[in-house]
Design an enzyme around this catalytic site. Structure first.
Site, PDB file in Angstrom:
ATOM      1  N   TRP A 194       0.806  -1.188  -0.081  1.00 46.95           N
ATOM      2  CA  TRP A 194       0.004  -0.099   0.217  1.00 46.95           C
ATOM      3  C   TRP A 194       0.824   1.092  -0.242  1.00 46.95           C
ATOM      4  O   TRP A 194       1.755   1.063   0.823  1.00 46.95           O
ATOM      5  CB  TRP A 194      -0.763   0.179   1.118  1.00 46.95           C
TER       6      TRP A 194
ATOM      7  N   HIS B  59      -1.145  -2.037 -10.307  1.00 44.71           N
ATOM      8  CA  HIS B  59      -0.620  -2.238  -8.834  1.00 44.71           C
ATOM      9  C   HIS B  59      -0.453  -0.943  -8.263  1.00 44.71           C
ATOM     10  O   HIS B  59      -0.819  -0.840  -7.074  1.00 44.71           O
ATOM     11  CB  HIS B  59       0.419  -3.089  -8.862  1.00 44.71           C
TER      12      HIS B  59
ATOM     13  N   ASP C 200      -1.834   0.816  -4.761  1.00 50.49           N
ATOM     14  CA  ASP C 200      -1.031   0.940  -3.456  1.00 50.49           C
ATOM     15  C   ASP C 200      -0.991   2.437  -3.153  1.00 50.49           C
ATOM     16  O   ASP C 200      -0.901   2.837  -1.946  1.00 50.49           O
ATOM     17  CB  ASP C 200       0.426   0.802  -3.928  1.00 50.49           C
TER      18      ASP C 200
END
Ligand code: NAG
Length: 307
Positions: free
Chosen positions: A20, A169, A173
């Protein structure tokens, strides 16, 4: 493994904006802090003594900071679910974990190490930092997905930013968490603490009437809880993250309607990660005190158990 610790302060000085993103990990840690038992808060104080302004949120981002320098830790941040989103989602420990380990085996390992009295205090501290980080990562849908390397190879646009650095991704994140909090996308490392503390306070407040007792807390069987969380997180790839297919994701700016739908999911995942981390640490602290009273030995800065 003591090797890792001296590197810490050194690495902080040039840590890039990372996954994250740091904002998410810091928020999970600050939120968990609000649900800790007295015992668990003490355990955190003992293993993560604060120095030069560092707090639990710095511990939460440590595993990303050291990752490039310790390649064998890389697979611990995810599990490569070999499924077929959006048609079918599933994750299995036996077929997806791999011999180098994965996030589920890493959670198991670190859970066992925190209260392992054969390890010295520095090793237990490392285990705690890893655990705080992995409990966050296991709630990010694309950390529980093999497709296109967890979305790293799905190139997308977000609010007009396109190009090599924008991938699905990274959107989950960092970009989505930043936009939820009204932050610009390229914050520096030390600019994330305050917004993370605020986000945690908001999540604490909005969820104040939800029951927390039902969370998985069996620290004797960490794999079972880890895979339960992994399956729940993985489902989100079919339900939302990859629902419209890769082509659609690549052809549409994800800062619009896609973002609007993603924000409640991210809020929920960060909330769950915080609550589950606290539940886990509370169980570990209870186990630790049932093992014996923790005492600090003079001199070597080591900890031991007095039975
Ligand atoms: C458990 O963690 C230690 C310390 O980080 C590491 O050396 C070891 O390889 C890990 N074991 C497994 C099975 O992941």
């Amino acid at each position: 493994m003591n090797l890792l610790l001296p590197l810490l302060s050194f690495i902080y000085s040039f840590q890039p904006v990372a996954c994250w993103g740091d904002l998410g990990h810091r928020t999970v840690a600050y939120l968990a802090q609000k649900y800790l038992s007295n015992e668990a808060a003490q355990l955190v104080d003992v293993l993560l003594p604060s120095s030069n302004g560092e707090d639990i949120s710095d511990a939460a981002v440590w595993a990303d900071a050291i990752r490039p320098h310790f390649p064998f830790t890389r697979p611990w941040h995810f599990i490569d679910a070999l499924d077929h989103p959006p048609e079918s989602c599933q994750v299995s420990f036996t077929s997806d974990c791999g011999s180098a380990g994965c996030i589920a085996s890493a959670i198991q390992n670190m859970t066992n190490r925190i209260n392992d009295d054969k390890l010295d205090k520095d090793e237990q501290t490392e285990a705690l930092k890893f655990l705080i980080h992995f409990l966050g990562d296991i709630h990010q849908p694309l950390h529980v997905e093999a497709l296109d390397r967890g979305g790293n190879e799905i190139h997308v646009c977000f609010d007009g930013r396109c190009g090599r650095d924008e991938n699905l991704h990274g959107i989950w994140d960092t970009d989505i968490p930043h936009k939820i909090n009204g932050l610009k996308h390229n914050l520096k490392h030390n600019e994330e603490k305050e917004p993370a503390a605020q986000w945690a306070a908001t999540l604490f407040q909005t969820n104040r009437f939800r029951p927390r007792h039902a969370e998985c807390s069996d620290i004797q069987n960490p794999l079972e809880c880890a895979m339960l969380w992994a399956r729940e997180t993985n489902r989100l790839n079919c339900d939302y993250v990859l629902k419209n297919g890769v082509n659609w994701l690549e052809d549409n700016d994800l800062g619009g309607a896609y973002y609007v739908g993603s924000a409640p999911i991210v809020n929920e995942q960060i909330y769950k990660a915080g609550v589950r981390l606290a539940t886990w640490l509370n169980a570990l602290a209870a186990q630790r005190s049932s093992m014996g009273k923790l005492v600090k030995q003079g001199g070597k800065g080591r900890a031991c158990f007095e039975l």
